[in-house]
Design a protein around this motif. Sequence first.
Motif, short mmCIF file in Angstrom:
data_model
loop_
_atom_site.label_atom_id
_atom_site.label_comp_id
_atom_site.label_asym_id
_atom_site.label_seq_id
_atom_site.Cartn_x
_atom_site.Cartn_y
_atom_site.Cartn_z
N ILE A 2 -34.24 -17.72 -37.26
CA ILE A 2 -33.62 -16.98 -36.15
C ILE A 2 -33.31 -15.55 -36.56
CG2 ILE A 2 -31.57 -16.86 -34.69
CD1 ILE A 2 -31.51 -19.91 -34.69
N TRP A 3 -32.74 -15.38 -37.76
CA TRP A 3 -32.40 -14.04 -38.22
C TRP A 3 -33.67 -13.18 -38.39
CZ3 TRP A 3 -27.42 -12.30 -38.71
CH2 TRP A 3 -27.26 -11.02 -39.23
N LEU B 76 -34.78 -11.89 -35.03
CA LEU B 76 -33.88 -10.83 -34.56
C LEU B 76 -34.08 -9.55 -35.37
CD1 LEU B 76 -30.58 -12.89 -34.06
CD2 LEU B 76 -32.12 -12.02 -32.29
N GLU B 77 -34.33 -9.70 -36.67
CA GLU B 77 -34.55 -8.51 -37.51
C GLU B 77 -35.85 -7.80 -37.14
OE1 GLU B 77 -35.35 -7.51 -42.22
OE2 GLU B 77 -34.09 -9.23 -41.70
N LEU C 152 -32.67 -5.93 -33.90
CA LEU C 152 -31.37 -6.23 -33.32
C LEU C 152 -30.30 -6.50 -34.38
CD1 LEU C 152 -32.54 -8.57 -30.40
CD2 LEU C 152 -31.94 -6.13 -30.30
N VAL C 153 -30.72 -6.83 -35.58
CA VAL C 153 -29.78 -7.07 -36.68
C VAL C 153 -30.29 -6.35 -37.92
CG1 VAL C 153 -28.99 -9.31 -35.80
CG2 VAL C 153 -30.95 -9.21 -37.35
#
Length: 201
Positions: free
Chosen positions: A163-164, A167-168, A172-173
Amino acid sequence: MASHVPLSHGLMRLVAYRVTATLLFLASFFVVKPIWRAFDIHGPWRMVFLLIPLGGMVLFFRASRWGKTGTDFSPAVERFLNRLFVCMTAYLALLVAAQLGKEVFGLSGTVLAVLRVLPAIPMIGCIFAMGRYLAEEQDEYQRLQAARASLFATGLLLTVAMIWGFLEQAGLVRHVPASSAFIVWAMGLGIVRCLQQVRAR
């Protein structure tokens, strides 16, 4: 219909203490670097904030031994915690040495690379300690519970990493060092083991 037996006040305190200690110990590793960035801290003053994970580690191991009984604290568990304590102490010491090598002594190149890799050795030792515990634990039920907890922790790690990562890639993160993977795995393992002890009582 089977009646539900409520948890005793002492047991609730024990569980709350263990869960809090586990979360504080593991979350402390994600607190130090944000503090460095937020207050623009450099040089040897950075080392002061490593007292946060040190305090979390002491609380974690005290919680692990508080309220121990013969059913959930076998000799194999005792040996596992002793090995874990040695590995985590070595990890923090080598982490400080690696940070000082760059921030204070200005090391670079091969020497710095070797110094930066050294903290990984105690982390590998923690994995070895878990493997030794599974081999040494004589209670089949406890061994099964530990294996289940390890499986859950691995699934949690893979889920969070996936998930990370998505998003990366979307911007977004921010990027998180790959070395954080072990902390996520250990967090999942610690939480599940605490919940297992609650259910067992």
